[in-house]
Design a protein around this motif. Sequence first.
Motif, PDB file in Angstrom:
ATOM      1  N   MET A 223      46.158  31.700  24.579  1.00  0.00           N
ATOM      2  CA  MET A 223      45.486  31.572  25.872  1.00  0.00           C
ATOM      3  C   MET A 223      44.390  32.622  25.991  1.00  0.00           C
ATOM      4  O   MET A 223      44.639  33.816  25.817  1.00  0.00           O
ATOM      5  CB  MET A 223      46.480  31.715  27.025  1.00  0.00           C
ATOM      6  CG  MET A 223      47.305  30.471  27.256  1.00  0.00           C
ATOM      7  SD  MET A 223      48.021  30.460  28.904  1.00  0.00           S
ATOM      8  CE  MET A 223      49.231  29.134  28.671  1.00  0.00           C
ATOM      9  N   VAL A 224      43.193  32.155  26.290  1.00  0.00           N
ATOM     10  CA  VAL A 224      42.034  33.022  26.478  1.00  0.00           C
ATOM     11  C   VAL A 224      41.668  33.005  27.962  1.00  0.00           C
ATOM     12  O   VAL A 224      41.434  31.933  28.524  1.00  0.00           O
ATOM     13  CB  VAL A 224      40.837  32.536  25.632  1.00  0.00           C
ATOM     14  CG1 VAL A 224      39.628  33.444  25.857  1.00  0.00           C
ATOM     15  CG2 VAL A 224      41.201  32.485  24.158  1.00  0.00           C
ATOM     16  N   LEU A 225      41.662  34.159  28.592  1.00  0.00           N
ATOM     17  CA  LEU A 225      41.333  34.254  30.017  1.00  0.00           C
ATOM     18  C   LEU A 225      39.843  34.528  30.167  1.00  0.00           C
ATOM     19  O   LEU A 225      39.352  35.579  29.745  1.00  0.00           O
ATOM     20  CB  LEU A 225      42.138  35.367  30.685  1.00  0.00           C
ATOM     21  CG  LEU A 225      43.660  35.325  30.505  1.00  0.00           C
ATOM     22  CD1 LEU A 225      44.318  36.416  31.333  1.00  0.00           C
ATOM     23  CD2 LEU A 225      44.208  33.957  30.880  1.00  0.00           C
ATOM     24  N   THR A 226      39.129  33.599  30.772  1.00  0.00           N
ATOM     25  CA  THR A 226      37.683  33.740  30.908  1.00  0.00           C
ATOM     26  C   THR A 226      37.304  34.303  32.279  1.00  0.00           C
ATOM     27  O   THR A 226      38.109  34.306  33.218  1.00  0.00           O
ATOM     28  CB  THR A 226      36.985  32.380  30.713  1.00  0.00           C
ATOM     29  OG1 THR A 226      37.384  31.484  31.766  1.00  0.00           O
ATOM     30  CG2 THR A 226      37.354  31.764  29.366  1.00  0.00           C
ATOM     31  N   LYS A 227      36.083  34.815  32.363  1.00  0.00           N
ATOM     32  CA  LYS A 227      35.479  35.276  33.627  1.00  0.00           C
ATOM     33  C   LYS A 227      36.273  36.405  34.277  1.00  0.00           C
ATOM     34  O   LYS A 227      36.392  36.472  35.513  1.00  0.00           O
ATOM     35  CB  LYS A 227      35.327  34.113  34.608  1.00  0.00           C
ATOM     36  CG  LYS A 227      34.633  32.885  34.040  1.00  0.00           C
ATOM     37  CD  LYS A 227      34.582  31.737  35.026  1.00  0.00           C
ATOM     38  CE  LYS A 227      34.012  30.471  34.414  1.00  0.00           C
ATOM     39  NZ  LYS A 227      33.997  29.337  35.348  1.00  0.00           N
ATOM     40  N   ILE A 228      36.829  37.333  33.476  1.00  0.00           N
ATOM     41  CA  ILE A 228      37.682  38.373  34.062  1.00  0.00           C
ATOM     42  C   ILE A 228      36.889  39.380  34.887  1.00  0.00           C
ATOM     43  O   ILE A 228      37.480  40.179  35.618  1.00  0.00           O
ATOM     44  CB  ILE A 228      38.491  39.115  32.971  1.00  0.00           C
ATOM     45  CG1 ILE A 228      37.558  39.924  32.071  1.00  0.00           C
ATOM     46  CG2 ILE A 228      39.353  38.163  32.179  1.00  0.00           C
ATOM     47  CD1 ILE A 228      38.300  40.961  31.243  1.00  0.00           C
ATOM     48  N   ASP A 229      35.556  39.357  34.784  1.00  0.00           N
ATOM     49  CA  ASP A 229      34.748  40.252  35.601  1.00  0.00           C
ATOM     50  C   ASP A 229      34.366  39.622  36.938  1.00  0.00           C
ATOM     51  O   ASP A 229      33.656  40.254  37.738  1.00  0.00           O
ATOM     52  CB  ASP A 229      33.485  40.672  34.844  1.00  0.00           C
ATOM     53  CG  ASP A 229      32.736  39.482  34.249  1.00  0.00           C
ATOM     54  OD1 ASP A 229      33.365  38.425  34.028  1.00  0.00           O
ATOM     55  OD2 ASP A 229      31.524  39.601  34.003  1.00  0.00           O
ATOM     56  N   LYS A 230      34.826  38.410  37.202  1.00  0.00           N
ATOM     57  CA  LYS A 230      34.463  37.723  38.448  1.00  0.00           C
ATOM     58  C   LYS A 230      35.411  38.046  39.607  1.00  0.00           C
ATOM     59  O   LYS A 230      34.948  38.358  40.706  1.00  0.00           O
ATOM     60  CB  LYS A 230      34.407  36.208  38.207  1.00  0.00           C
ATOM     61  CG  LYS A 230      33.814  35.431  39.362  1.00  0.00           C
ATOM     62  CD  LYS A 230      33.643  33.953  39.003  1.00  0.00           C
ATOM     63  CE  LYS A 230      33.017  33.184  40.159  1.00  0.00           C
ATOM     64  NZ  LYS A 230      32.834  31.733  39.833  1.00  0.00           N
ATOM     65  N   PRO A 231      36.747  37.985  39.438  1.00  0.00           N
ATOM     66  CA  PRO A 231      37.639  38.296  40.563  1.00  0.00           C
ATOM     67  C   PRO A 231      37.772  39.803  40.778  1.00  0.00           C
ATOM     68  O   PRO A 231      37.381  40.605  39.919  1.00  0.00           O
ATOM     69  CB  PRO A 231      38.973  37.680  40.128  1.00  0.00           C
ATOM     70  CG  PRO A 231      38.944  37.755  38.637  1.00  0.00           C
ATOM     71  CD  PRO A 231      37.497  37.549  38.248  1.00  0.00           C
ATOM     72  N   SER A 232      38.348  40.183  41.915  1.00  0.00           N
ATOM     73  CA  SER A 232      38.647  41.589  42.157  1.00  0.00           C
ATOM     74  C   SER A 232      39.728  42.036  41.183  1.00  0.00           C
ATOM     75  O   SER A 232      40.469  41.221  40.617  1.00  0.00           O
ATOM     76  CB  SER A 232      39.121  41.791  43.593  1.00  0.00           C
ATOM     77  OG  SER A 232      40.386  41.155  43.783  1.00  0.00           O
ATOM     78  N   LYS A 233      39.849  43.339  40.999  1.00  0.00           N
ATOM     79  CA  LYS A 233      40.846  43.867  40.052  1.00  0.00           C
ATOM     80  C   LYS A 233      42.260  43.493  40.480  1.00  0.00           C
ATOM     81  O   LYS A 233      43.105  43.156  39.650  1.00  0.00           O
ATOM     82  CB  LYS A 233      40.700  45.379  39.934  1.00  0.00           C
ATOM     83  CG  LYS A 233      41.528  45.996  38.813  1.00  0.00           C
ATOM     84  CD  LYS A 233      41.139  47.438  38.566  1.00  0.00           C
ATOM     85  CE  LYS A 233      39.723  47.536  38.021  1.00  0.00           C
ATOM     86  NZ  LYS A 233      39.360  48.935  37.677  1.00  0.00           N
ATOM     87  N   GLY A 234      42.527  43.524  41.802  1.00  0.00           N
ATOM     88  CA  GLY A 234      43.855  43.167  42.294  1.00  0.00           C
ATOM     89  C   GLY A 234      44.181  41.703  42.039  1.00  0.00           C
ATOM     90  O   GLY A 234      45.291  41.370  41.614  1.00  0.00           O
ATOM     91  N   HIS A 235      43.206  40.831  42.298  1.00  0.00           N
ATOM     92  CA  HIS A 235      43.417  39.397  42.064  1.00  0.00           C
ATOM     93  C   HIS A 235      43.591  39.117  40.577  1.00  0.00           C
ATOM     94  O   HIS A 235      44.439  38.308  40.187  1.00  0.00           O
ATOM     95  CB  HIS A 235      42.238  38.604  42.625  1.00  0.00           C
ATOM     96  CG  HIS A 235      42.380  37.120  42.479  1.00  0.00           C
ATOM     97  ND1 HIS A 235      43.190  36.363  43.294  1.00  0.00           N
ATOM     98  CD2 HIS A 235      41.829  36.245  41.583  1.00  0.00           C
ATOM     99  CE1 HIS A 235      43.128  35.094  42.927  1.00  0.00           C
ATOM    100  NE2 HIS A 235      42.308  35.001  41.888  1.00  0.00           N
ATOM    101  N   LEU A 236      42.786  39.788  39.756  1.00  0.00           N
ATOM    102  CA  LEU A 236      42.890  39.591  38.310  1.00  0.00           C
ATOM    103  C   LEU A 236      44.257  40.028  37.807  1.00  0.00           C
ATOM    104  O   LEU A 236      44.889  39.323  37.005  1.00  0.00           O
ATOM    105  CB  LEU A 236      41.781  40.377  37.592  1.00  0.00           C
ATOM    106  CG  LEU A 236      41.829  40.343  36.060  1.00  0.00           C
ATOM    107  CD1 LEU A 236      41.671  38.928  35.536  1.00  0.00           C
ATOM    108  CD2 LEU A 236      40.744  41.257  35.469  1.00  0.00           C
ATOM    109  N   LEU A 237      44.736  41.170  38.271  1.00  0.00           N
ATOM    110  CA  LEU A 237      46.049  41.661  37.843  1.00  0.00           C
ATOM    111  C   LEU A 237      47.143  40.666  38.218  1.00  0.00           C
ATOM    112  O   LEU A 237      48.040  40.368  37.409  1.00  0.00           O
ATOM    113  CB  LEU A 237      46.320  43.021  38.481  1.00  0.00           C
ATOM    114  CG  LEU A 237      47.662  43.676  38.124  1.00  0.00           C
ATOM    115  CD1 LEU A 237      47.786  43.879  36.625  1.00  0.00           C
ATOM    116  CD2 LEU A 237      47.813  45.007  38.858  1.00  0.00           C
TER     117      LEU A 237
END
Length: 290
Positions: A223-237
């Motif tokens: 699984m490759v997670l794309t666009k990790i710079d788009k959401p906030s850090k909390g949402h990404l976590l």
Amino acid sequence: MAAHRLRQSVGRLFAMGPELGSGRRAFSAFQAFTEVLRLPSKQLTKLVFPLEELHEHFVPGSRPDLHLNIFHPSLEDIARAESFFTASARNRIEYLTSAVRLDHAPDLHRPEVCFIGRSNVGKSSLIKALFSLAPEVEVRVSKKPGHTKKLNFYKVGKYFTLVDMPGYGYRAPEDFVDMVETYLKERKNLMRTFLLVDSVVGIQKADNIAIEMCEEFALPYVMVLTKIDKPSKGHLLKQVLQIQKFVDTKTQGCFPQLFPVRRKHLLLSHPHPTEAAGRRAISPTRGRTP
């Protein structure tokens, strides 16, 4: 710290010499990477090991059921992977052909890896970034979802073939299921599947269908997670932990490590260290089990 271990291996990288690849473009890529290694440790970790940066936000002992599998490729691993994707007279990287059905696909004997994901997840952009050391290879990228309509085959030297699959979901080809399911089920030399998931929205119903196919056909996949710079850090976590838990508890054939990709780095015209780490993950030489 991974950043410290990465710096320690710089000398060993250059001691490896010509075996890692030849040509001005390859040397330039390694030189660019050493420039990145001079960044402060916090910046280096954020750039090259984004999952480790997220891991630092855990409160020790607060949630023992939550964890991240952290993959730490050595600099030698990254450099060797870079050499696979560096075009030269001895290492030809080129577009081969496209096919609308498996019986139209070329009969190739090299190992294959394929990329699959929802429309507009960033699949073609990632593949274009992987081929940044072979700029003569054209990978068409469109802002409109559903641009890829066929199975596109790319030769990566003598090592393997990379296959860009049509996106599923919005504007997917009408014969998507027949095209993709048949390929995944019957392609004998398919060694690994890279399933791209949008880190903003997480695993969707359409993604579950692709996951079920990989599981049903006993395919090793990542699984490759794309666009990790788009959401906030909390949402990404939150998304990363949910997806990691899904991988750990709901899958059999999925590689335990999640591979994050930053959207803005895919737009750069020069090689980026996170692309290099991705190239290391793509190597299909480990067999069919992750």
